[in-house]
Design a protein around this motif. Structure first.
Motif, PDB file in Angstrom:
ATOM      1  N   THR A 171      14.067  55.871  68.718  1.00  0.00           N
ATOM      2  CA  THR A 171      14.454  55.826  67.310  1.00  0.00           C
ATOM      3  C   THR A 171      15.906  55.410  67.147  1.00  0.00           C
ATOM      4  OG1 THR A 171      12.838  57.527  66.742  1.00  0.00           O
ATOM      5  CG2 THR A 171      14.623  57.159  65.174  1.00  0.00           C
ATOM      6  N   SER A 172      16.792  55.936  67.981  1.00  0.00           N
ATOM      7  CA  SER A 172      18.204  55.583  67.864  1.00  0.00           C
ATOM      8  C   SER A 172      18.424  54.108  68.173  1.00  0.00           C
ATOM      9  CB  SER A 172      19.067  56.456  68.787  1.00  0.00           C
ATOM     10  OG  SER A 172      18.758  56.238  70.147  1.00  0.00           O
ATOM     11  N   HIS A 173      17.649  53.560  69.098  1.00  0.00           N
ATOM     12  CA  HIS A 173      17.759  52.126  69.393  1.00  0.00           C
ATOM     13  C   HIS A 173      17.284  51.307  68.194  1.00  0.00           C
ATOM     14  CE1 HIS A 173      18.106  48.613  71.984  1.00  0.00           C
ATOM     15  NE2 HIS A 173      16.952  48.201  71.502  1.00  0.00           N
ATOM     16  N   SER A 174      16.201  51.747  67.563  1.00  0.00           N
ATOM     17  CA  SER A 174      15.686  51.050  66.382  1.00  0.00           C
ATOM     18  C   SER A 174      16.709  51.106  65.246  1.00  0.00           C
ATOM     19  CB  SER A 174      14.365  51.687  65.934  1.00  0.00           C
ATOM     20  OG  SER A 174      13.895  51.086  64.745  1.00  0.00           O
ATOM     21  N   ILE A 175      17.311  52.269  65.032  1.00  0.00           N
ATOM     22  CA  ILE A 175      18.327  52.402  63.982  1.00  0.00           C
ATOM     23  C   ILE A 175      19.514  51.495  64.288  1.00  0.00           C
ATOM     24  CG2 ILE A 175      20.022  53.967  62.955  1.00  0.00           C
ATOM     25  CD1 ILE A 175      17.962  56.231  63.361  1.00  0.00           C
ATOM     26  N   GLY A 176      19.944  51.467  65.542  1.00  0.00           N
ATOM     27  CA  GLY A 176      21.064  50.611  65.934  1.00  0.00           C
ATOM     28  C   GLY A 176      20.789  49.147  65.643  1.00  0.00           C
ATOM     29  N   LYS A 177      19.580  48.694  65.973  1.00  0.00           N
ATOM     30  CA  LYS A 177      19.198  47.309  65.695  1.00  0.00           C
ATOM     31  C   LYS A 177      19.163  47.036  64.194  1.00  0.00           C
ATOM     32  CE  LYS A 177      15.942  45.274  67.962  1.00  0.00           C
ATOM     33  NZ  LYS A 177      14.612  44.980  68.563  1.00  0.00           N
ATOM     34  N   ASN A 178      18.642  47.985  63.428  1.00  0.00           N
ATOM     35  CA  ASN A 178      18.564  47.806  61.979  1.00  0.00           C
ATOM     36  C   ASN A 178      19.961  47.754  61.349  1.00  0.00           C
ATOM     37  OD1 ASN A 178      15.781  47.756  61.990  1.00  0.00           O
ATOM     38  ND2 ASN A 178      15.550  49.932  61.531  1.00  0.00           N
ATOM     39  N   LEU A 179      20.850  48.614  61.813  1.00  0.00           N
ATOM     40  CA  LEU A 179      22.215  48.609  61.289  1.00  0.00           C
ATOM     41  C   LEU A 179      22.909  47.289  61.626  1.00  0.00           C
ATOM     42  CD1 LEU A 179      23.254  52.255  62.160  1.00  0.00           C
ATOM     43  CD2 LEU A 179      23.002  51.310  59.853  1.00  0.00           C
ATOM     44  N   ALA A 180      22.748  46.829  62.851  1.00  0.00           N
ATOM     45  CA  ALA A 180      23.349  45.545  63.236  1.00  0.00           C
ATOM     46  C   ALA A 180      22.808  44.418  62.361  1.00  0.00           C
ATOM     47  CB  ALA A 180      23.066  45.260  64.719  1.00  0.00           C
ATOM     48  N   SER A 181      21.512  44.461  62.066  1.00  0.00           N
ATOM     49  CA  SER A 181      20.909  43.442  61.223  1.00  0.00           C
ATOM     50  C   SER A 181      21.471  43.482  59.806  1.00  0.00           C
ATOM     51  CB  SER A 181      19.387  43.620  61.181  1.00  0.00           C
ATOM     52  OG  SER A 181      18.797  42.683  60.300  1.00  0.00           O
ATOM     53  N   SER A 182      21.684  44.677  59.274  1.00  0.00           N
ATOM     54  CA  SER A 182      22.231  44.786  57.918  1.00  0.00           C
ATOM     55  C   SER A 182      23.641  44.215  57.844  1.00  0.00           C
ATOM     56  CB  SER A 182      22.234  46.257  57.475  1.00  0.00           C
ATOM     57  OG  SER A 182      20.922  46.704  57.207  1.00  0.00           O
ATOM     58  N   TRP A 183      24.471  44.547  58.814  1.00  0.00           N
ATOM     59  CA  TRP A 183      25.825  43.979  58.843  1.00  0.00           C
ATOM     60  C   TRP A 183      25.771  42.467  59.056  1.00  0.00           C
ATOM     61  CZ3 TRP A 183      30.378  46.318  57.641  1.00  0.00           C
ATOM     62  CH2 TRP A 183      30.389  47.709  57.546  1.00  0.00           C
ATOM     63  N   LYS A 184      24.762  42.012  59.787  1.00  0.00           N
ATOM     64  CA  LYS A 184      24.584  40.569  59.995  1.00  0.00           C
ATOM     65  C   LYS A 184      24.185  39.886  58.695  1.00  0.00           C
ATOM     66  CE  LYS A 184      22.788  39.365  63.888  1.00  0.00           C
ATOM     67  NZ  LYS A 184      21.844  39.117  65.008  1.00  0.00           N
ATOM     68  N   GLN A 185      23.288  40.499  57.935  1.00  0.00           N
ATOM     69  CA  GLN A 185      22.884  39.929  56.650  1.00  0.00           C
ATOM     70  C   GLN A 185      24.063  39.807  55.693  1.00  0.00           C
ATOM     71  OE1 GLN A 185      19.127  41.697  55.004  1.00  0.00           O
ATOM     72  NE2 GLN A 185      18.896  42.529  57.075  1.00  0.00           N
ATOM     73  N   ALA A 186      25.028  40.721  55.834  1.00  0.00           N
ATOM     74  CA  ALA A 186      26.218  40.692  54.983  1.00  0.00           C
ATOM     75  C   ALA A 186      27.277  39.716  55.478  1.00  0.00           C
ATOM     76  CB  ALA A 186      26.820  42.090  54.882  1.00  0.00           C
ATOM     77  N   GLY A 187      27.117  39.214  56.707  1.00  0.00           N
ATOM     78  CA  GLY A 187      28.035  38.205  57.216  1.00  0.00           C
ATOM     79  C   GLY A 187      29.139  38.709  58.112  1.00  0.00           C
ATOM     80  N   PHE A 188      29.061  39.983  58.553  1.00  0.00           N
ATOM     81  CA  PHE A 188      30.098  40.532  59.433  1.00  0.00           C
ATOM     82  C   PHE A 188      29.762  40.355  60.913  1.00  0.00           C
ATOM     83  CE2 PHE A 188      30.669  42.758  55.446  1.00  0.00           C
ATOM     84  CZ  PHE A 188      32.044  42.785  55.302  1.00  0.00           C
ATOM     85  N   ILE A 189      28.524  39.961  61.182  1.00  0.00           N
ATOM     86  CA  ILE A 189      28.050  39.716  62.542  1.00  0.00           C
ATOM     87  C   ILE A 189      27.260  38.421  62.513  1.00  0.00           C
ATOM     88  CG2 ILE A 189      26.550  40.558  64.399  1.00  0.00           C
ATOM     89  CD1 ILE A 189      27.057  43.398  63.411  1.00  0.00           C
ATOM     90  N   GLU A 190      27.379  37.626  63.561  1.00  0.00           N
ATOM     91  CA  GLU A 190      26.592  36.402  63.620  1.00  0.00           C
ATOM     92  C   GLU A 190      26.022  36.204  65.016  1.00  0.00           C
ATOM     93  OE1 GLU A 190      29.101  33.116  62.597  1.00  0.00           O
ATOM     94  OE2 GLU A 190      30.075  33.061  64.552  1.00  0.00           O
ATOM     95  N   GLY A 191      24.978  35.373  65.088  1.00  0.00           N
ATOM     96  CA  GLY A 191      24.311  35.096  66.350  1.00  0.00           C
ATOM     97  C   GLY A 191      22.988  35.827  66.443  1.00  0.00           C
ATOM     98  N   LYS A 192      21.958  35.142  66.914  1.00  0.00           N
ATOM     99  CA  LYS A 192      20.637  35.746  66.991  1.00  0.00           C
ATOM    100  C   LYS A 192      20.592  36.910  67.970  1.00  0.00           C
ATOM    101  CE  LYS A 192      17.905  31.735  65.572  1.00  0.00           C
ATOM    102  NZ  LYS A 192      16.819  30.799  65.935  1.00  0.00           N
ATOM    103  N   THR A 193      21.291  36.781  69.079  1.00  0.00           N
ATOM    104  CA  THR A 193      21.265  37.846  70.088  1.00  0.00           C
ATOM    105  C   THR A 193      22.658  38.325  70.478  1.00  0.00           C
ATOM    106  OG1 THR A 193      21.192  36.180  71.864  1.00  0.00           O
ATOM    107  CG2 THR A 193      19.084  37.047  71.073  1.00  0.00           C
TER     108      THR A 193
END
Length: 243
Positions: free
Chosen positions: A137-159
């Motif tokens: 669950t913590s890994h899933s949450i971590g991935k989801n949080l990274a995706s949200s920050w990515k959608q906002a433009g603070f993180i880039e790159g598929k992997t």
């Protein structure tokens, strides 16, 4: 942290910008957001998927035209460009979702061009909630949080998940300032509000954006000596806030 942040979608989802965009574009003129979700404007393949997505979206975006924060969100949705909206959505979700709120330090503390790891989000989660979540669950949450920050433009790159800084417009900044104002902050404290700080900008840059927003009559801003003043008379009147 305020009680309205004691909810989250990030155990299962992200800020879901693409789904929300379809709901807002369908429902904004007549406030028919529920109708939009019932009509499956986001294109889910099953009744269960429609129900879950609708519930998650409603949990953090409210869709209540009587709620001040949503009134402001709706107004800024209409005046912002497609490029500005992901950041605006992120900011609104940030005020509602406690796991997103608590993840801000991970991104803020990662230097530009360095990798923002899922492990860092997991470690941060463990500091807030020791032994609460399983490893899966913590890994899933971590991935989801990274995706949200990515959608906002603070993180880039598929992997690679590289930390970058998005361009923040005066409209996005004004939205953040007003959200801070609605939370009860005034003056200098608006610049120190967590939602405003989530933009990862220096105080100088924030003040420059406040000046620009004031020129565009989205707010009133003054800074003299050690005194900072923010006021939003036009928006408060237009949106009938604090009646």
């Amino acid at each position: 942290m305020k009680d309205n942040k004691k909810k989250t979608v990030h155990v299962h989802r992200t800020i879901m910008f693409q789904e929300l965009e379809k709901v807002m574009d369908f429902g904004i003129d007549l406030d028919t957001y529920t109708t939009a979700m019932e009509a499956n404007v986001f294109g889910k393949k099953s009744a269960d998927g429609i129900k879950q997505t609708s519930n998650f979206l409603s949990r953090i975006y409210l869709f209540d035209p009587k709620v001040d924060s949503f009134k402001v969100f709706k107004y800024f949705w209409k005046i912002t460009s497609e490029d500005e909206r992901p950041l605006m959505v992120f900011l609104f979700a940030f005020t509602q979702d406690h796991l997103l709120f608590e993840s801000a330090e991970v991104v803020a503390q990662t230097p530009l061009k360095e990798k923002v790891t899922v492990e860092a989000f997991k470690e941060n989660l463990e500091r807030y909630y020791p032994n609460k979540y399983s490893a899966v669950t913590s890994h899933s949450i971590g991935k989801n949080l990274a995706s949200s920050w990515k959608q906002a433009g603070f993180i880039e790159g598929k992997t690679k998940n590289i930390r970058v800084q998005p361009e923040i417009s005066y409209k996005v900044a004004a939205f953040a300032f007003f959200l801070a104002f609605l939370e009860g902050d005034r003056g200098e404290f608006i610049l120190k509000n967590p939602t405003v700080k989530s933009l990862c900008l220096s105080e100088t840059k924030l003040r420059d954006l406040a000046i620009e927003a004031a020129k565009q009559e989205l707010l009133q801003y003054q800074y003299s000596g050690s005194v900072t003043s923010f006021a939003f008379p036009q928006l408060i009147s237009k949106l009938q806030i604090f009646d």
